[in-house]
Design a protein around this motif. Structure first.
Motif, short mmCIF file in Angstrom:
data_model
loop_
_atom_site.label_atom_id
_atom_site.label_comp_id
_atom_site.label_asym_id
_atom_site.label_seq_id
_atom_site.Cartn_x
_atom_site.Cartn_y
_atom_site.Cartn_z
N GLU A 153 -45.49 -2.40 15.55
CA GLU A 153 -46.66 -1.81 16.20
C GLU A 153 -46.66 -0.29 16.07
O GLU A 153 -47.69 0.32 15.77
N ARG A 154 -45.51 0.35 16.30
CA ARG A 154 -45.41 1.81 16.17
C ARG A 154 -45.72 2.23 14.73
O ARG A 154 -46.46 3.19 14.50
N ASP A 155 -45.13 1.51 13.77
CA ASP A 155 -45.38 1.83 12.36
C ASP A 155 -46.85 1.64 12.01
O ASP A 155 -47.45 2.44 11.30
N SER A 156 -47.44 0.56 12.53
CA SER A 156 -48.86 0.30 12.27
C SER A 156 -49.73 1.39 12.86
O SER A 156 -50.69 1.85 12.23
N LEU A 157 -49.39 1.83 14.07
CA LEU A 157 -50.13 2.91 14.71
C LEU A 157 -49.99 4.20 13.90
O LEU A 157 -50.97 4.92 13.68
N ALA A 158 -48.78 4.50 13.43
CA ALA A 158 -48.57 5.71 12.63
C ALA A 158 -49.36 5.63 11.33
O ALA A 158 -49.98 6.62 10.89
N ILE A 159 -49.36 4.46 10.71
CA ILE A 159 -50.12 4.28 9.47
C ILE A 159 -51.61 4.45 9.74
O ILE A 159 -52.32 5.10 8.97
N ALA A 160 -52.09 3.86 10.84
CA ALA A 160 -53.50 3.98 11.19
C ALA A 160 -53.88 5.44 11.43
O ALA A 160 -54.93 5.91 10.97
N GLU A 161 -53.02 6.19 12.15
CA GLU A 161 -53.29 7.61 12.38
C GLU A 161 -53.28 8.38 11.07
O GLU A 161 -54.10 9.28 10.85
N SER A 162 -52.35 8.01 10.20
CA SER A 162 -52.28 8.67 8.89
C SER A 162 -53.55 8.42 8.08
O SER A 162 -54.11 9.33 7.48
#
Length: 161
Positions: free
Chosen positions: A63-72
């Motif tokens: 979830e954290r990685d997905s959120l970081a990817i989404a923000e990126s």
């Protein structure tokens, strides 16, 4: 009535048979699922099953990685939008400048064409006027000879004594 009751009975038998087949398929797929859980992707025996806290931690990381990817991606799309906006406004400015330059060039070309036509017309008029100059030059040559002859005669008469 008898036909409808026999049709209804046949209908129940078909439903019972299909239900039994569904149960067999479900039992088979459950067996396959438990078998695949104990084996790895390559078919080898896997180690002990992960406990619930490990799975939750892994889900949190995903979830954290997905959120970081989404923000990126959001940041990337924002910067792309900004760059596209700048390029578009630059293109619009260039097109306006090009339009102004073309307008001025057109005005200059029309002005030059008008002046060129005036010059050509003046040259044509001068050419027409010059056609009569040859006969005038011939007349002037004759007149000059006569004036020279008269001058010579007057000079002879004046020096006589």
């Amino acid at each position: 009535m008898e036909e409808s009751s026999s049709v209804a009975a046949g209908d129940h038998r078909i439903r019972d048979e299909s239900t039994q087949q569904e149960v067999k398929i479900t039992e088979t797929s459950t067996c396959l699922e438990t078998e695949s859980e104990t084996r790895g992707l390559d078919g080898s025996e896997s180690g002990p099953a992960l406990n619930r806290s490990d799975i939750l931690k892994a889900v949190e990381v995903v979830e954290r990685d997905s959120l970081a990817i989404a923000e990126s991606f959001s940041s990337l799309f924002a910067s792309l939008r900004l760059a596209l906006s700048e390029v578009t406004s630059g293109s619009v400015d260039h097109m306006r400048c090009f339009g102004d330059a073309v307008g001025r060039l057109q005005e200059s070309a029309l002005d030059a064409a008008t002046k060129g036509n005036k010059y050509i017309n003046s040259c044509l008029r001068l050419n027409e006027e010059m056609k009569g100059v040859d006969s005038l030059a011939t007349q002037l040559k004759i007149l000059r000879r006569n004036v020279d002859a008269l001058d010579t005669a007057v000079n002879k008469l004046v020096r006589l004594p």
